[in-house]
Design a protein around this motif. Structure first.
Motif, mmCIF file in Angstrom:
data_model
loop_
_atom_site.group_PDB
_atom_site.id
_atom_site.type_symbol
_atom_site.label_atom_id
_atom_site.label_comp_id
_atom_site.label_asym_id
_atom_site.label_seq_id
_atom_site.Cartn_x
_atom_site.Cartn_y
_atom_site.Cartn_z
ATOM 1 N N VAL A 51 1.071 -1.094 -0.079
ATOM 2 C CA VAL A 51 -0.283 -0.274 0.071
ATOM 3 C C VAL A 51 0.772 1.676 -0.084
ATOM 4 C CG1 VAL A 51 -1.529 1.298 1.599
ATOM 5 C CG2 VAL A 51 -2.096 -1.477 1.346
ATOM 6 N N TYR A 52 0.488 2.001 -0.840
ATOM 7 C CA TYR A 52 0.691 3.587 -0.928
ATOM 8 C C TYR A 52 0.559 4.216 -0.097
ATOM 9 C CZ TYR A 52 4.378 7.300 -2.759
ATOM 10 O OH TYR A 52 5.633 8.124 -2.790
ATOM 11 N N LYS A 53 -0.470 4.843 0.435
ATOM 12 C CA LYS A 53 -0.961 5.526 1.053
ATOM 13 C C LYS A 53 -0.953 7.281 0.705
ATOM 14 C CE LYS A 53 -4.176 6.154 5.012
ATOM 15 N NZ LYS A 53 -5.156 5.712 5.981
ATOM 16 N N GLU A 54 -0.256 7.288 0.510
ATOM 17 C CA GLU A 54 -0.256 8.954 -0.143
ATOM 18 C C GLU A 54 -0.775 9.067 -1.826
ATOM 19 O OE1 GLU A 54 2.291 7.255 1.570
ATOM 20 O OE2 GLU A 54 2.614 8.671 3.732
ATOM 21 N N LYS A 55 -0.223 7.920 -2.403
ATOM 22 C CA LYS A 55 -0.948 8.223 -3.294
ATOM 23 C C LYS A 55 -1.869 7.068 -4.178
ATOM 24 C CE LYS A 55 3.575 10.113 -5.311
ATOM 25 N NZ LYS A 55 3.125 10.996 -6.064
ATOM 26 N N MET A 56 -2.880 6.643 -2.707
ATOM 27 C CA MET A 56 -3.991 6.398 -2.999
ATOM 28 C C MET A 56 -3.931 5.072 -3.829
ATOM 29 S SD MET A 56 -6.645 8.914 -3.402
ATOM 30 C CE MET A 56 -7.479 7.999 -4.376
ATOM 31 N N ALA A 57 -2.878 4.385 -3.859
ATOM 32 C CA ALA A 57 -1.960 2.806 -4.357
ATOM 33 C C ALA A 57 -2.076 1.459 -3.788
ATOM 34 C CB ALA A 57 -1.050 3.417 -5.408
ATOM 35 N N MET A 58 -2.617 0.616 -4.458
ATOM 36 C CA MET A 58 -2.826 -0.680 -3.508
ATOM 37 C C MET A 58 -2.346 -1.436 -4.389
ATOM 38 S SD MET A 58 -6.389 -1.017 -2.000
ATOM 39 C CE MET A 58 -5.854 -3.103 -0.797
ATOM 40 N N THR A 59 -1.893 -3.063 -3.707
ATOM 41 C CA THR A 59 -1.852 -3.445 -5.291
ATOM 42 C C THR A 59 -1.689 -5.109 -4.228
ATOM 43 O OG1 THR A 59 -0.481 -4.651 -6.802
ATOM 44 C CG2 THR A 59 0.863 -3.519 -5.149
ATOM 45 N N ILE A 60 -2.067 -6.264 -4.521
ATOM 46 C CA ILE A 60 -1.303 -7.423 -4.493
ATOM 47 C C ILE A 60 -1.017 -8.436 -5.516
ATOM 48 C CG2 ILE A 60 -3.289 -7.076 -2.176
ATOM 49 C CD1 ILE A 60 -5.628 -8.715 -4.326
ATOM 50 N N GLN A 61 -0.306 -9.447 -5.014
ATOM 51 C CA GLN A 61 0.473 -10.178 -5.975
ATOM 52 C C GLN A 61 -0.278 -11.759 -6.363
ATOM 53 O OE1 GLN A 61 2.198 -9.400 -7.515
ATOM 54 N NE2 GLN A 61 3.871 -11.218 -8.767
ATOM 55 N N TYR A 62 -1.543 -11.225 -6.466
ATOM 56 C CA TYR A 62 -1.954 -12.619 -6.604
ATOM 57 C C TYR A 62 -3.304 -12.364 -7.417
ATOM 58 C CZ TYR A 62 -4.372 -11.929 -2.067
ATOM 59 O OH TYR A 62 -4.680 -11.215 -1.142
ATOM 60 N N HIS A 63 -4.385 -13.781 -7.224
ATOM 61 C CA HIS A 63 -5.273 -12.853 -8.390
ATOM 62 C C HIS A 63 -6.903 -13.043 -7.206
ATOM 63 C CE1 HIS A 63 -3.482 -13.662 -12.136
ATOM 64 N NE2 HIS A 63 -3.073 -15.167 -11.473
ATOM 65 N N PRO A 64 -7.688 -11.919 -6.513
ATOM 66 C CA PRO A 64 -8.136 -11.923 -5.999
ATOM 67 C C PRO A 64 -9.207 -12.371 -6.341
ATOM 68 C CG PRO A 64 -7.817 -9.928 -6.675
ATOM 69 C CD PRO A 64 -6.602 -10.508 -7.061
ATOM 70 N N GLU A 65 -10.430 -12.484 -7.728
ATOM 71 C CA GLU A 65 -11.085 -12.468 -8.008
ATOM 72 C C GLU A 65 -11.331 -14.172 -8.181
ATOM 73 O OE1 GLU A 65 -8.748 -12.571 -11.710
ATOM 74 O OE2 GLU A 65 -8.909 -11.767 -10.089
ATOM 75 N N ALA A 66 -10.219 -15.132 -7.928
ATOM 76 C CA ALA A 66 -10.382 -15.992 -8.152
ATOM 77 C C ALA A 66 -11.098 -16.610 -7.208
ATOM 78 C CB ALA A 66 -8.650 -16.832 -8.374
ATOM 79 N N SER A 67 -11.403 -18.379 -7.135
ATOM 80 C CA SER A 67 -12.267 -18.792 -6.234
ATOM 81 C C SER A 67 -11.575 -19.818 -5.624
ATOM 82 C CB SER A 67 -13.116 -18.788 -6.926
ATOM 83 O OG SER A 67 -14.124 -18.344 -6.907
ATOM 84 N N PRO A 68 -10.358 -20.305 -5.166
ATOM 85 C CA PRO A 68 -9.899 -21.247 -4.416
ATOM 86 C C PRO A 68 -10.220 -20.745 -3.251
ATOM 87 C CG PRO A 68 -8.150 -19.662 -4.880
ATOM 88 C CD PRO A 68 -9.190 -18.853 -5.218
ATOM 89 N N GLY A 69 -10.592 -19.648 -2.517
ATOM 90 C CA GLY A 69 -11.806 -19.561 -0.592
ATOM 91 C C GLY A 69 -12.335 -18.135 -1.481
ATOM 92 N N PRO A 70 -13.697 -18.820 -1.850
ATOM 93 C CA PRO A 70 -14.715 -17.817 -2.844
ATOM 94 C C PRO A 70 -14.453 -16.462 -2.225
ATOM 95 C CG PRO A 70 -15.964 -20.169 -2.243
ATOM 96 C CD PRO A 70 -14.402 -20.201 -1.358
ATOM 97 N N HIS A 71 -14.199 -16.096 -0.736
ATOM 98 C CA HIS A 71 -14.646 -15.105 -0.400
ATOM 99 C C HIS A 71 -13.597 -14.610 -0.059
ATOM 100 C CE1 HIS A 71 -19.227 -14.673 -1.670
ATOM 101 N NE2 HIS A 71 -18.955 -15.814 -1.775
ATOM 102 N N ASP A 72 -12.336 -15.306 0.554
ATOM 103 C CA ASP A 72 -11.404 -15.195 0.970
ATOM 104 C C ASP A 72 -10.884 -13.745 0.362
ATOM 105 O OD1 ASP A 72 -11.867 -16.971 1.788
ATOM 106 O OD2 ASP A 72 -9.318 -17.528 1.367
ATOM 107 N N SER A 73 -10.725 -13.149 -0.343
ATOM 108 C CA SER A 73 -9.729 -11.818 -0.986
ATOM 109 C C SER A 73 -10.741 -10.729 -1.032
ATOM 110 C CB SER A 73 -9.083 -12.105 -2.506
ATOM 111 O OG SER A 73 -8.548 -12.713 -2.271
ATOM 112 N N ASP A 74 -11.891 -10.861 -0.458
ATOM 113 C CA ASP A 74 -13.414 -9.678 -0.148
ATOM 114 C C ASP A 74 -12.544 -8.034 0.508
ATOM 115 O OD1 ASP A 74 -15.460 -11.351 -1.580
ATOM 116 O OD2 ASP A 74 -16.326 -11.724 -0.142
ATOM 117 N N PRO A 75 -12.151 -8.914 2.297
ATOM 118 C CA PRO A 75 -11.314 -7.855 2.385
ATOM 119 C C PRO A 75 -10.635 -6.302 1.778
ATOM 120 C CG PRO A 75 -10.900 -9.270 3.786
ATOM 121 C CD PRO A 75 -11.567 -9.781 2.332
ATOM 122 N N CYS A 76 -9.533 -7.482 0.632
ATOM 123 C CA CYS A 76 -8.273 -6.111 -0.126
ATOM 124 C C CYS A 76 -9.905 -5.248 -1.477
ATOM 125 C CB CYS A 76 -8.095 -7.018 -1.634
ATOM 126 S SG CYS A 76 -6.619 -8.180 -0.932
#
Length: 92
Positions: A51-76
């Motif tokens: 997270v780069y709060k000052e630039k309002m930027a965030m990233t994750i290094q995986y596919h949050p829309e995929a479904s190994p755990g259907p709602h695991d990445s909802d917090p992102c």
């Protein structure tokens, strides 16, 4: 990192089951001081989000829309929406 079940710990300590398909990792030592690592791959300890709060930027290094755990990445997505709402208040 390839596969459908790597565990990732997010900023609250909650563990998400992720889907990954990438051939690189970010070295946290190379990040600007304002960028904070937010997610850690628990298999090997690599950076899985930042997270780069000052630039309002965030990233994750995986596919949050995929479904190994259907709602695991909802917090992102919730964190992203909250960041946009906060920005809208500041701009108003």
């Amino acid at each position: 990192h390839h596969g459908g079940n790597p565990p990732v710990r997010g900023p609250t300590g909650r563990v998400e089951i992720s889907a990954q398909n990438h051939n690189f990792a970010v070295d946290p030592a190379t990040l600007p001081k304002e960028v904070k690592v937010s997610h850690i791959n628990l298999n090997d300890g690599t950076c899985a989000g930042m997270v780069y709060k000052e630039k309002m930027a965030m990233t994750i290094q995986y596919h949050p829309e995929a479904s190994p755990g259907p709602h695991d990445s909802d917090p992102c997505f919730e964190d992203f929406v909250a960041m946009m709402k906060e920005h809208a208040k500041v701009e108003a």
